[in-house]
Scaffold this active site. Structure first.
Site, PDB file in Angstrom:
ATOM      1  N   ARG A 247       0.843  -1.184   0.000  1.00 12.57           N
ATOM      2  CA  ARG A 247       0.000   0.000   0.000  1.00 12.57           C
ATOM      3  C   ARG A 247       0.887   1.245   0.000  1.00 12.57           C
ATOM      4  NH1 ARG A 247      -2.704  -3.804   3.205  1.00 12.57           N
ATOM      5  NH2 ARG A 247      -4.828  -4.231   2.474  1.00 12.57           N
ATOM      6  N   LYS A 274      -2.355  -1.986   7.687  1.00 16.81           N
ATOM      7  CA  LYS A 274      -3.804  -1.780   7.762  1.00 16.81           C
ATOM      8  C   LYS A 274      -4.456  -2.821   8.655  1.00 16.81           C
ATOM      9  CE  LYS A 274      -7.908  -1.301   4.832  1.00 16.81           C
ATOM     10  NZ  LYS A 274      -8.413  -1.278   3.443  1.00 16.81           N
ATOM     11  N   HIS A 338      -2.577   2.527  -6.210  1.00 19.81           N
ATOM     12  CA  HIS A 338      -3.168   1.273  -5.715  1.00 19.81           C
ATOM     13  C   HIS A 338      -3.294   0.233  -6.824  1.00 19.81           C
ATOM     14  CE1 HIS A 338      -5.299  -0.659  -2.325  1.00 19.81           C
ATOM     15  NE2 HIS A 338      -5.996  -1.275  -3.258  1.00 19.81           N
ATOM     16  N   ARG A 341      -1.346  -3.096  -6.795  1.00 13.97           N
ATOM     17  CA  ARG A 341      -1.864  -4.225  -6.015  1.00 13.97           C
ATOM     18  C   ARG A 341      -2.867  -5.033  -6.836  1.00 13.97           C
ATOM     19  NH1 ARG A 341      -1.151  -4.594  -0.829  1.00 13.97           N
ATOM     20  NH2 ARG A 341      -3.279  -5.237  -0.304  1.00 13.97           N
ATOM     21  N   HIS A 368      -4.169  -9.013   2.846  1.00 14.53           N
ATOM     22  CA  HIS A 368      -5.608  -8.826   2.894  1.00 14.53           C
ATOM     23  C   HIS A 368      -6.176  -9.355   4.200  1.00 14.53           C
ATOM     24  CE1 HIS A 368      -6.233  -8.554  -1.746  1.00 14.53           C
ATOM     25  NE2 HIS A 368      -5.923  -7.394  -1.208  1.00 14.53           N
ATOM     26  N   TYR A 378      -4.576 -20.182  10.573  1.00 20.14           N
ATOM     27  CA  TYR A 378      -3.195 -20.466  10.192  1.00 20.14           C
ATOM     28  C   TYR A 378      -2.302 -19.296  10.583  1.00 20.14           C
ATOM     29  CZ  TYR A 378      -4.610 -24.463   7.315  1.00 20.14           C
ATOM     30  OH  TYR A 378      -5.093 -25.661   6.884  1.00 20.14           O
TER      31      TYR A 378
END
Length: 405
Positions: A247, A274, A338, A341, A368, A378
């Protein structure tokens, strides 16, 4: 010599009747009762006093709620305060401000409380919303005096300025501030919860960033970046960005202490991400070469890999990278920062048969939010070796496109 004041009696106070004009009944030593001419207005105790050479007046309450004896007790207490250098009127204002604080004070406390829980970029953005959009309208009001219609007018004003997305986010922030105020008993009820945003604000479509996924167009983009004629630090940030697809804030605020050339990885601490989780970006020979170019430029004078061109002590501004993309000849409808991404996400998922890395690892590398609870169980670090394979494939893929220019 003035006429001596005869102290009041309870009967005198009780039987005092309204007249055509307001009048005062004096008890002595500055204390007196105001009998109002207005129908229905209660008699009121007041105290005149001098503080630092200036005449002051303070209310001691209404009769009969405050009796003569209670008014005299307050007079004595206030006289003692004055003798000790305390102005009763100012002290009362301070107490009132503490118990009935301004919205601005509560919002600033709320923001400071969240400072360690959000990224610096998010903190600056929320502080900007308060300063630019909210405080000019609500800042000087006591929070308990603010009505739903005040909030509705604010949100609709933002909507009329064609910043509906900002209005939506500000609404969410106000909801959080009011929850905080209720918790600390500044107010009894969260008025934001009574506002239906679907009625007040128009529904907005989910924002999809433009991106480039055609190999030939990506090749052209990479060539344009290599030929960028602006600030060298900006150019290197742009050169690295397609490879690591972080980002904007994480590129702009990237610090040298987060870059490990020996381990061949970037490790960004959770507070800067984030999702508030530490994030590892495996490096390749190509990305290390870009970072070493930056190292020769900034490592000796800045903690930042890509510092601002105005000051080595500051991070690159939020608009710098998007403005650089505009200078490359791309409109905001074609390409924004952006978009790197989206480019990586699309092609990595489309070409799983080539690199052999599963979607879970791709999502982790994109940092994400994990929507599937079973997958979220996990440890994200479990995929690190798989992600090294993924990032090497992606690096080779981009290098191959550059060689085909």
């Amino acid at each position: 010599m003035g006429k001596p004041i005869v102290p009041l009696s309870e009967a005198h106070v009780k039987n005092a009747k309204r007249k055509e004009k307001d009048y005062k009944l004096f008890d002595g030593d500055g204390l007196y009762l105001v009998v109002w001419s207005s129908l229905g207005r209660k008699k009121q105790w007041r105290l005149d006093y001098r503080f630092q050479g200036t005449r002051k007046t303070i209310s001691l309450g209404s009769y009969p709620e405050t009796t003569l004896a209670q008014a005299r007790k307050l007079r004595q207490e206030f006289k003692e305060k004055i003798n000790n250098g305390i102005n009763p009127s100012e002290e009362r204002k301070e107490i009132k401000a503490e118990h009935n604080p301004l919205f601005k004070n509560i919002a600033e406390k709320w923001l400071l409380l969240h400072k360690g829980k959000i990224t610096d970029n998010t903190y600056v953005r929320k502080a900007g919303w308060l300063k630019n959009h909210i405080f000019p309208i609500l800042g000087t009001k006591e929070i308990k005096e603010i009505k739903r219609i005040d909030i509705i007018n604010l949100l609709q004003s933002l909507q009329s300025q064609d910043i509906a997305e900002t209005a939506d986010r500000i609404s969410n922030m106000l909801n959080s501030i009011w929850k905080y105020a209720v918790m600390l008993e500044y107010v009894e009820h969260n008025i934001i919860a009574d506002i239906d945003k679907k009625v007040i604000l128009p529904s907005r479509q989910k924002k999809h960033y433009p991106t480039i996924t055609d190999p030939n167009e990506i090749s052209t983009l990479l060539k344009a970046i290599d030929n960028y004629k602006g600030d060298i630090s900006t150019k290197l940030a742009l050169t690295l960005s397609p490879y690591v697809f972080l980002r904007s804030y994480n590129i702009r605020a990237l610090e040298w202490k987060e870059v490990d050339f020996e381990k061949k990885e970037i490790k960004i601490p959770g507070p800067k991400m984030k999702m508030k989780e530490p994030h590892i970006v495996p490096l390749t020979e190509s990305t290390i070469a870009i970072l070493k170019q930056a190292y020769t430029l900034s490592a000796h004078c800045s903690i930042y890999v890509f510092p601002s061109n105005l000051s080595n002590l500051k991070i690159m501004s939020e608009n710098t990278l998007n403005q650089a993309i505009r200078r490359l000849g791309y409109s905001k409808e074609e390409m924004v920062y952006h978009s790197f991404r989206g480019m990586a996400s699309t092609l990595m998922n489309e070409k799983i048969s080539e690199h052999g890395v599963h979607t879970d690892a791709i999502e982790v590398q994109l940092a994400h939010a994990e929507r599937n609870e079973s997958k979220a169980a996990y440890n994200h670090a479990k995929y690190i070796e798989t992600r090294r394979i993924l990032m090497q494939w992606w690096s080779d893929y981009l290098d191959g496109l550059k060689q085909n220019l």
